[in-house]
Design a protein around this motif. Structure first.
Motif, short mmCIF file in Angstrom:
data_model
loop_
_atom_site.label_atom_id
_atom_site.label_comp_id
_atom_site.label_asym_id
_atom_site.label_seq_id
_atom_site.Cartn_x
_atom_site.Cartn_y
_atom_site.Cartn_z
N TYR A 49 43.87 35.67 47.55
CA TYR A 49 44.71 36.82 47.21
C TYR A 49 44.46 37.24 45.76
O TYR A 49 44.35 38.44 45.47
N THR A 51 41.70 36.82 44.15
CA THR A 51 40.39 37.46 44.18
C THR A 51 40.53 38.92 44.61
O THR A 51 39.91 39.81 44.03
N GLN A 52 41.37 39.18 45.62
CA GLN A 52 41.62 40.55 46.06
C GLN A 52 42.24 41.37 44.92
O GLN A 52 41.84 42.51 44.68
N SER A 55 39.64 42.20 42.33
CA SER A 55 38.54 43.06 42.78
C SER A 55 39.04 44.45 43.14
O SER A 55 38.25 45.32 43.50
N GLU A 57 40.88 45.25 45.65
CA GLU A 57 40.96 45.44 47.10
C GLU A 57 42.36 45.13 47.61
O GLU A 57 42.57 44.18 48.35
N PHE A 58 43.32 45.92 47.18
CA PHE A 58 44.68 45.70 47.62
C PHE A 58 45.42 47.03 47.59
O PHE A 58 45.04 47.94 46.89
#
Length: 120
Positions: A49, A51-52, A55, A57-58
């Motif tokens: 999570y 990492t998301q 990055s 990506e959320f």
């Protein structure tokens, strides 16, 4: 897409808010000397999570966004501004910045005045 259309785009504002959350989390990690695993433990979530989050990506619900902000010691403040008023203020701010930049360039680099005069 011109600037006015961009500012009316939900994607622009979502990305802008996500980038600010990312910036705040990065600063929090540096201030506390946390790696991803330590941040995940601190936030009570998985390393995946984190990492998301890092990055971009959320797409959080507002409640999750607030929870994450508070967890890193930040208060998320929101304001609502009329779109046309925002665009007008942004345009004026840009014009003022360009004027100041041009004045700085000519006062700091006198030769640039001569170049511009010669070009005219």
């Amino acid at each position: 897409m011109d600037r006015k259309e961009l500012l009316k785009s939900p994607e622009y504002w979502t990305a802008s808010i996500q980038m600010e959350l990312y910036r705040q989390i990065e600063a929090f990690m540096k201030e506390n000397n946390f790696n991803k695993t330590q941040l995940a433990e601190y936030l009570g979530c998985s390393k995946g999570y984190v990492t998301q989050l890092l990055s971009g990506e959320f797409d959080h619900k507002l409640s999750k966004f607030i929870q994450l902000s508070l967890a890193i010691g930040k208060i998320p403040e929101f304001c609502f501004t009329d779109i046309d008023e925002y665009i007008q203020n942004e345009t004026q701010s840009y014009k003022n910045t360009m004027t100041v930049s041009k004045e700085y360039m000519f006062s700091t680099f006198p030769l640039s005045n001569k170049i511009v005069e010669d070009a005219a």
